[in-house]
Design a protein around this motif. Sequence first.
Motif, short mmCIF file in Angstrom:
data_model
loop_
_atom_site.label_atom_id
_atom_site.label_comp_id
_atom_site.label_asym_id
_atom_site.label_seq_id
_atom_site.Cartn_x
_atom_site.Cartn_y
_atom_site.Cartn_z
N VAL A 38 0.74 -1.26 0.18
CA VAL A 38 0.14 -0.01 -0.12
C VAL A 38 0.99 1.32 0.01
CG1 VAL A 38 -1.96 -1.09 1.13
CG2 VAL A 38 -0.12 0.04 2.43
N ARG A 39 0.39 2.29 -0.34
CA ARG A 39 1.20 3.66 -0.63
C ARG A 39 -0.04 4.65 -0.95
NH1 ARG A 39 2.15 6.23 -5.42
NH2 ARG A 39 1.68 4.83 -7.33
N THR A 40 0.39 5.75 -0.38
CA THR A 40 -0.77 7.09 -0.60
C THR A 40 -1.00 7.22 -2.23
OG1 THR A 40 1.04 8.66 -0.41
CG2 THR A 40 -0.12 8.07 1.38
N ALA A 41 -2.16 7.39 -2.68
CA ALA A 41 -2.17 7.79 -3.99
C ALA A 41 -2.03 9.23 -4.31
CB ALA A 41 -4.17 7.75 -3.84
N ARG A 44 -3.67 12.97 -3.30
CA ARG A 44 -4.80 13.01 -2.41
C ARG A 44 -4.29 13.59 -1.09
NH1 ARG A 44 -9.54 9.78 -3.85
NH2 ARG A 44 -10.16 10.72 -1.99
N THR A 45 -5.27 13.85 -0.25
CA THR A 45 -4.98 14.54 1.03
C THR A 45 -5.31 13.79 2.20
OG1 THR A 45 -6.98 15.75 1.07
CG2 THR A 45 -4.85 16.93 0.18
N TRP A 58 -0.93 7.50 7.19
CA TRP A 58 -0.66 8.35 5.87
C TRP A 58 0.62 8.58 6.00
CZ3 TRP A 58 -4.02 9.56 2.22
CH2 TRP A 58 -3.52 10.55 1.30
N GLU A 59 1.06 9.13 7.19
CA GLU A 59 2.59 9.40 7.15
C GLU A 59 3.43 8.16 6.75
OE1 GLU A 59 4.20 12.31 7.86
OE2 GLU A 59 2.17 13.14 7.97
N LEU A 60 3.29 6.96 7.09
CA LEU A 60 4.02 5.79 6.83
C LEU A 60 3.96 5.54 5.21
CD1 LEU A 60 3.15 3.19 9.67
CD2 LEU A 60 5.67 3.93 9.05
N CYS A 61 2.77 5.47 4.96
CA CYS A 61 2.60 5.31 3.41
C CYS A 61 2.84 6.53 2.56
CB CYS A 61 1.06 4.90 3.20
SG CYS A 61 0.63 3.33 4.16
N SER A 62 3.11 7.71 2.86
CA SER A 62 3.72 8.58 2.05
C SER A 62 5.11 8.59 1.71
CB SER A 62 3.48 10.06 2.69
OG SER A 62 2.22 10.15 3.16
N GLN A 92 -11.62 4.27 -0.28
CA GLN A 92 -11.89 5.72 -0.37
C GLN A 92 -11.13 6.23 -1.49
OE1 GLN A 92 -11.56 6.88 3.67
NE2 GLN A 92 -13.46 6.02 4.23
N GLY A 93 -10.12 5.42 -2.02
CA GLY A 93 -9.11 6.09 -2.97
C GLY A 93 -8.04 7.13 -2.33
N HIS A 94 -7.64 6.74 -1.01
CA HIS A 94 -6.78 7.34 -0.22
C HIS A 94 -5.33 6.80 -0.60
CE1 HIS A 94 -9.12 10.73 1.17
NE2 HIS A 94 -10.03 9.65 1.79
N LEU A 95 -5.54 5.52 -0.68
CA LEU A 95 -4.38 4.68 -0.58
C LEU A 95 -4.40 3.78 -2.08
CD1 LEU A 95 -3.80 3.02 3.01
CD2 LEU A 95 -2.61 5.10 1.95
N LEU A 96 -3.24 3.45 -2.76
CA LEU A 96 -3.33 2.33 -3.71
C LEU A 96 -2.74 1.23 -3.12
CD1 LEU A 96 -1.65 4.77 -6.40
CD2 LEU A 96 -4.12 4.28 -6.06
N CYS A 97 -3.34 0.13 -3.48
CA CYS A 97 -3.03 -1.21 -3.16
C CYS A 97 -2.60 -2.14 -4.14
CB CYS A 97 -4.37 -1.97 -2.38
SG CYS A 97 -3.98 -3.32 -1.70
#
Length: 125
Positions: A38-41, A44-45, A58-62, A92-97
């Motif tokens: 996983v990582r942030t899209a 996205r905020t 959010w911080e980790l995946c950024s 919700q589209g905030h993370l990409l998997c």
Amino acid sequence: MTRQDENAPVTSGFVRSYVITGGRRLPAGDDLALHALVRTAPERTLPPGAGPEVRAIWELCSGGCLSVAEVAGHLGLPVGVARPLLTDLCEQGHLLCRAEQAPAQHVPRATLEKVLHGLETLTIG
């Protein structure tokens, strides 16, 4: 039970986990496997009203791709707590998997020798 015991704060990890996930259960099947990345899209905020665990995710995946198991480990949360949070953020589209890469297939030795020979002739010639 004494009067003092009745007023003692609840510190059970189970209760805390239930609160963090909003009572949700693990996703069914391999929706979000332990080895999924996983990582942030992009662009996205952070979701509005995000709790401390979601902010930490959010911080980790950024910083790049992490597996579900790595996220849980970094946060010090059980996987059963991290997975529903990650699943929500992905839906919700905030993370990409991304599922784990398929294992490499066996390549016959003769094919590898032909490739090696071709590379050798390119570098020599």
